[in-house]
Scaffold this motif. Structure first.
Motif, PDB file in Angstrom:
ATOM      1  N   PRO A 108      73.455 -21.439  20.039  1.00 23.83           N
ATOM      2  CA  PRO A 108      73.928 -22.732  19.912  1.00 23.83           C
ATOM      3  C   PRO A 108      73.201 -23.891  19.569  1.00 23.83           C
ATOM      4  CG  PRO A 108      74.421 -21.497  21.904  1.00 23.83           C
ATOM      5  CD  PRO A 108      73.201 -20.824  21.431  1.00 23.83           C
ATOM      6  N   PRO A 109      73.895 -24.774  18.752  1.00 20.99           N
ATOM      7  CA  PRO A 109      72.936 -25.939  18.331  1.00 20.99           C
ATOM      8  C   PRO A 109      72.095 -26.417  19.247  1.00 20.99           C
ATOM      9  CG  PRO A 109      75.183 -25.965  17.507  1.00 20.99           C
ATOM     10  CD  PRO A 109      75.221 -25.016  18.618  1.00 20.99           C
ATOM     11  N   GLN A 110      72.281 -26.853  20.220  1.00 16.88           N
ATOM     12  CA  GLN A 110      71.384 -27.676  21.239  1.00 16.88           C
ATOM     13  C   GLN A 110      70.408 -26.792  21.978  1.00 16.88           C
ATOM     14  OE1 GLN A 110      71.200 -30.746  21.170  1.00 16.88           O
ATOM     15  NE2 GLN A 110      70.022 -31.169  22.693  1.00 16.88           N
ATOM     16  N   SER A 111      70.472 -25.392  21.995  1.00 14.03           N
ATOM     17  CA  SER A 111      69.788 -24.274  22.467  1.00 14.03           C
ATOM     18  C   SER A 111      68.601 -24.405  21.361  1.00 14.03           C
ATOM     19  CB  SER A 111      70.426 -23.210  22.986  1.00 14.03           C
ATOM     20  OG  SER A 111      71.323 -23.330  24.012  1.00 14.03           O
ATOM     21  N   ALA A 112      69.141 -24.170  20.124  1.00 14.82           N
ATOM     22  CA  ALA A 112      68.087 -24.043  19.119  1.00 14.82           C
ATOM     23  C   ALA A 112      67.326 -25.389  18.861  1.00 14.82           C
ATOM     24  CB  ALA A 112      69.093 -23.953  17.673  1.00 14.82           C
ATOM     25  N   LYS A 113      67.931 -26.345  19.299  1.00  8.14           N
ATOM     26  CA  LYS A 113      66.994 -27.460  19.066  1.00  8.14           C
ATOM     27  C   LYS A 113      66.141 -27.705  20.119  1.00  8.14           C
ATOM     28  CE  LYS A 113      66.909 -32.798  18.948  1.00  8.14           C
ATOM     29  NZ  LYS A 113      67.762 -33.742  18.835  1.00  8.14           N
ATOM     30  N   ARG A 114      66.286 -27.195  21.262  1.00  7.68           N
ATOM     31  CA  ARG A 114      65.446 -27.149  22.481  1.00  7.68           C
ATOM     32  C   ARG A 114      64.270 -26.319  22.240  1.00  7.68           C
ATOM     33  NH1 ARG A 114      69.946 -27.429  27.139  1.00  7.68           N
ATOM     34  NH2 ARG A 114      70.254 -29.855  27.125  1.00  7.68           N
ATOM     35  N   ILE A 115      64.416 -25.073  21.564  1.00  4.49           N
ATOM     36  CA  ILE A 115      63.520 -23.962  21.218  1.00  4.49           C
ATOM     37  C   ILE A 115      62.532 -24.833  20.037  1.00  4.49           C
ATOM     38  CG2 ILE A 115      63.104 -21.888  19.987  1.00  4.49           C
ATOM     39  CD1 ILE A 115      65.812 -20.908  21.266  1.00  4.49           C
ATOM     40  N   TRP A 116      63.038 -25.356  19.219  1.00  2.51           N
ATOM     41  CA  TRP A 116      62.429 -25.987  18.320  1.00  2.51           C
ATOM     42  C   TRP A 116      61.536 -27.212  18.604  1.00  2.51           C
ATOM     43  CZ3 TRP A 116      60.495 -25.259  13.522  1.00  2.51           C
ATOM     44  CH2 TRP A 116      60.040 -26.132  12.915  1.00  2.51           C
ATOM     45  N   LEU A 117      61.888 -27.871  19.742  1.00  2.00           N
ATOM     46  CA  LEU A 117      61.214 -28.860  20.345  1.00  2.00           C
ATOM     47  C   LEU A 117      59.839 -28.424  20.981  1.00  2.00           C
ATOM     48  CD1 LEU A 117      64.028 -31.407  21.846  1.00  2.00           C
ATOM     49  CD2 LEU A 117      62.484 -31.556  19.832  1.00  2.00           C
ATOM     50  N   VAL A 118      60.246 -27.311  21.846  1.00  2.00           N
ATOM     51  CA  VAL A 118      59.057 -26.486  22.375  1.00  2.00           C
ATOM     52  C   VAL A 118      58.012 -26.057  21.294  1.00  2.00           C
ATOM     53  CG1 VAL A 118      58.438 -24.573  23.753  1.00  2.00           C
ATOM     54  CG2 VAL A 118      60.358 -25.861  24.412  1.00  2.00           C
ATOM     55  N   CYS A 119      58.594 -25.619  20.305  1.00  2.30           N
ATOM     56  CA  CYS A 119      57.762 -25.169  19.060  1.00  2.30           C
ATOM     57  C   CYS A 119      56.984 -26.400  18.396  1.00  2.30           C
ATOM     58  CB  CYS A 119      58.530 -24.625  17.975  1.00  2.30           C
ATOM     59  SG  CYS A 119      59.352 -22.879  18.548  1.00  2.30           S
ATOM     60  N   ASN A 120      57.536 -27.425  18.462  1.00  8.45           N
ATOM     61  CA  ASN A 120      56.874 -28.469  18.023  1.00  8.45           C
ATOM     62  C   ASN A 120      55.836 -28.919  18.787  1.00  8.45           C
ATOM     63  OD1 ASN A 120      57.935 -29.280  15.475  1.00  8.45           O
ATOM     64  ND2 ASN A 120      59.928 -30.184  16.381  1.00  8.45           N
ATOM     65  N   LEU A 121      56.033 -28.999  20.290  1.00 10.64           N
ATOM     66  CA  LEU A 121      55.045 -29.278  21.352  1.00 10.64           C
ATOM     67  C   LEU A 121      53.776 -28.471  21.131  1.00 10.64           C
ATOM     68  CD1 LEU A 121      56.413 -30.078  24.595  1.00 10.64           C
ATOM     69  CD2 LEU A 121      55.276 -31.574  23.199  1.00 10.64           C
ATOM     70  N   LEU A 122      54.048 -27.223  20.653  1.00 13.72           N
ATOM     71  CA  LEU A 122      53.214 -26.017  20.520  1.00 13.72           C
ATOM     72  C   LEU A 122      52.144 -26.400  19.142  1.00 13.72           C
ATOM     73  CD1 LEU A 122      54.777 -22.975  21.569  1.00 13.72           C
ATOM     74  CD2 LEU A 122      53.216 -24.213  22.948  1.00 13.72           C
ATOM     75  N   PHE A 123      53.074 -26.823  17.959  1.00 14.36           N
ATOM     76  CA  PHE A 123      52.439 -27.093  16.835  1.00 14.36           C
ATOM     77  C   PHE A 123      51.674 -28.385  16.890  1.00 14.36           C
ATOM     78  CE2 PHE A 123      56.387 -25.348  14.960  1.00 14.36           C
ATOM     79  CZ  PHE A 123      55.751 -23.919  14.740  1.00 14.36           C
ATOM     80  N   LEU A 124      51.842 -29.334  17.599  1.00 13.56           N
ATOM     81  CA  LEU A 124      51.144 -30.442  17.921  1.00 13.56           C
ATOM     82  C   LEU A 124      50.115 -30.247  18.536  1.00 13.56           C
ATOM     83  CD1 LEU A 124      50.970 -33.723  17.497  1.00 13.56           C
ATOM     84  CD2 LEU A 124      52.254 -34.002  19.814  1.00 13.56           C
ATOM     85  N   GLY A 125      49.985 -29.497  19.488  1.00 11.42           N
ATOM     86  CA  GLY A 125      48.658 -28.892  20.453  1.00 11.42           C
ATOM     87  C   GLY A 125      47.762 -28.296  19.626  1.00 11.42           C
ATOM     88  N   ALA A 126      48.370 -27.248  18.718  1.00  9.81           N
ATOM     89  CA  ALA A 126      47.574 -26.587  17.926  1.00  9.81           C
ATOM     90  C   ALA A 126      46.911 -27.477  16.626  1.00  9.81           C
ATOM     91  CB  ALA A 126      48.269 -25.271  17.130  1.00  9.81           C
TER      92      ALA A 126
END
Length: 612
Positions: A108-126
């Motif tokens: 679902p759209p909001q679930s997908a966005k939440r996964i993307w936000l977690v990925c963005n945190l990982l991208f930022l940390g990396a």
């Protein structure tokens, strides 16, 4: 002596205290990021993530790419994908921008966005970790520098934007280049280019510096991604992007090319030298030739002086890479607060090599560029970014012969003059130079699908948060809003009412609005998402139709008695949705000339007296 913020060394007692304070500050700012922007994005589904998500859903459904760039069609798909009545678009993204989201489109759209936000945190940390490996700065130091761009981080996480991921890709590209793994650096830069175009200028960097492995790696990756796009969408749709979408996106902003909030040289020039009745009624000087000349001159001059600076080999590879990232942003035709997070990479690379005074300017510039800065009409961010470009380039240009600079300016001026002359030929054939505007409304971004009835003129317009109908009658314009997206109006059989499609709750229904009662009712009519692209005049003499045989979409007229055809509209822009006035003496249509792609205004073309 050069400033080494947080450089690694033998810690004294004071150094240990400072290190502990910085770690606590890093943890504190990370917590602020989580409870602020991250949580805001976690709880709310807002633009711009729904645009990427919807496109990813369409890829899984094997929908044709060229329709992604149709604002009305895309709005229908956004609602069907579960994004409500939000107005959005895929323009001007590349055919593969949505590719990282395809795996999320099953959620679902909001679930997908939440996964993307977690990925963005990982991208930022990396990204922070990679920069700490590349430079002598500690992880917490770079994190605090990243947090200095809080306003950029906030919009990236709140909107579910793409630029943290893009920052990660560019950082990985430089990491490989710094480790002398030029092939991998070129491949990663090619991926960044294929997904978001920002990696494109690095082809020039690799050519200027004769990094042939990186150049070949990037070229091969671009060709591979073009092949993937062709397999997904077919050669015709990829060609459509390359010939229609890409050139327009390289010239002006994606929504309102006159809005000073879009801090680019392109916007300054559009706002200064082109009159647009709805978006820019009072330019400083109506001088389109000067627009075309300066737009070409500025972009070519930036590239020329990059070349003159880099080939002199007076600076390090990391300086040149940082300089090119700054140039990429300066050349961009569309920026927002989230875009400037990309400056973290050149900031860190330049801090390690610059003197203390320059370091203060670098950090201050980064902070100011990522935050709201006014007054917007003075374009302070453009001049600040230009100053950053000059500061980074000065060590490369120092001692350069004036003859080289004069020669470069002369060549660029000649190219720009020829380009301006060619563009003026197209400009003079645009509807705005030949026909009158209709239904002019200050600030209107979208006016299309005109319908002429006995009750007045109806057309589709963009409201505050959805598409609406506007009704022009008795000398006034009235907005008709509904519980959903009101799109593609058409004349009802009674000649006075208007039928339209209402998109809501993932479904479409045909509605009819009766001007006499001001009521709309559902009607039993077969739904056809593909509107008619032809219109026969009421007197039966003419047929107006759309055709893209010359490249852009244009309006053509066919004499139904002789079969003879002639093109009515011109210019390197699109005209569509023809509708005849009741007396057959004039034709209404929509055109996006001197506006963003797919966001048209209405025009009236009167026939010659001998054609009536």
């Amino acid at each position: 002596m050069k400033l080494k913020i947080g450089a690694v060394g033998r810690p004294s007692s004071n150094g240990a205290i400072v290190k502990r304070i910085m770690r606590l500050a890093a943890l504190g700012t990370f917590f602020l990021l989580l409870v602020g922007p991250f949580r805001g994005g976690w709880m709310k589904a807002e633009t711009d993530f729904p645009n990427y998500y919807t496109a990813a859903v369409l890829v899984r459904e094997h929908q044709p790419l060229h329709k992604y760039y149709d604002w009305t069609w895309f709005a229908r798909q956004m609602n069907r994908a579960g994004n409500g009545t939000q107005v959005g678009a895929y323009t001007p993204q590349t055919p593969l921008t949505m590719l990282p989201m395809v795996g999320l489109a099953g959620f679902p759209p909001q679930s997908a966005k939440r996964i993307w936000l977690v990925c963005n945190l990982l991208f930022l940390g990396a990204t922070v970790w990679l920069l700490s490996r590349i430079t002598g700065f500690r992880f917490e130091t770079i994190w605090l520098l990243a947090f200095c761009g809080y306003f950029s981080l906030r919009t990236n996480f709140h909107f579910g934007q793409y630029y943290v991921f893009l920052l990660f890709l560019l950082t990985v590209a430089f990491y490989f280049l710094d480790r002398k793994r030029d092939w991998m650096g070129g491949i990663t830069a090619g991926i960044a280019f294929g997904l978001k175009l920002y990696g494109g200028p690095f082809l020039l960097l690799f050519a200027f510096k004769r990094q042939w492995k990186a150049l070949l790696g990037m070229t091969a990756t671009i060709l591979l991604l073009a092949g993937i796009a062709t397999l997904l969408f077919g050669p015709a749709d990829v060609l459509y992007y390359a010939t229609q979408i890409l050139p327009r996106s390289l010239e002006m902003g994606q929504v309102d090319p006159y809005n000073p909030g879009d801090a680019t040289f392109a916007t300054i020039l559009m706002r200064s030298f082109v009159m647009e009745p709805e978006l820019n009624p009072h330019p400083y000087w109506q001088a389109p030739w000067l627009l075309f000349f300066l737009r070409s001159f500025i972009s070519h001059a930036i590239v020329a002086f990059l070349f003159l600076g880099v080939v002199r080999k007076r600076t390090t590879d990391r300086h040149d890479f940082a300089w090119f990232v700054i140039a990429v942003l300066l050349l961009s035709t569309s920026t927002s607060s989230y875009t400037y997070i990309l400056l973290l990479l050149p900031l860190v690379l330049l801090l390690e090599e610059s003197a203390p005074v320059r370091n203060v300017f670098l950090v201050a510039s980064y902070m100011l560029l990522t935050m709201p800065l006014g007054p917007a009409w003075l374009f302070p961010k453009v001049w600040l970014l230009f100053s950053l470009f000059i500061m980074a380039g000065w060590p490369c240009w120092r001692g350069m012969s004036r003859r080289w600079a004069v020669a470069a300016v002369s060549v660029v001026a000649l190219i720009s003059a020829l380009n301006a002359k060619q563009r003026m030929v197209s400009y003079e054939n645009e509807p705005g130079q030949r026909f009158e505007r209709v239904a002019v409304q200050s600030g209107a971004l979208f006016s299309s699908y005109p319908v002429v009835s006995r009750a007045g003129l109806f057309y589709q317009s963009m409201g505050r948060d959805r598409y609406v109908l506007r009704w022009l009658h008795d000398g006034r314009s009235e907005e008709l809003a509904f519980e959903g997206q009101a799109v593609q109006p058409r004349l009802a059989p009674d000649g006075a009412s208007v039928d339209f499609e209402l998109v809501a709750n993932r479904n479409s229904a045909m509605m009819e609005f009766d001007p006499s009662t001001r009521r709309s009712v559902s009607i039993a009519m077969a739904f056809n998402a593909d509107r008619a692209a032809t219109a026969v005049s009421p007197n039966g003499k003419w047929m107006a139709f759309e055709s893209a045989q010359d490249g852009p979409m244009h309006i053509w007229l066919r004499d139904l008695s002789t079969g003879r055809e002639r093109r009515l509209t011109g210019g390197n822009c699109n005209s569509s949705a023809p509708a005849w006035e009741l007396d057959s003496k004039a034709l209404l249509f929509a055109s996006d000339c001197q506006r963003a792609f797919g966001l048209p205004a209405l025009y009236r073309a009167r026939l010659n007296e001998n054609e009536n």
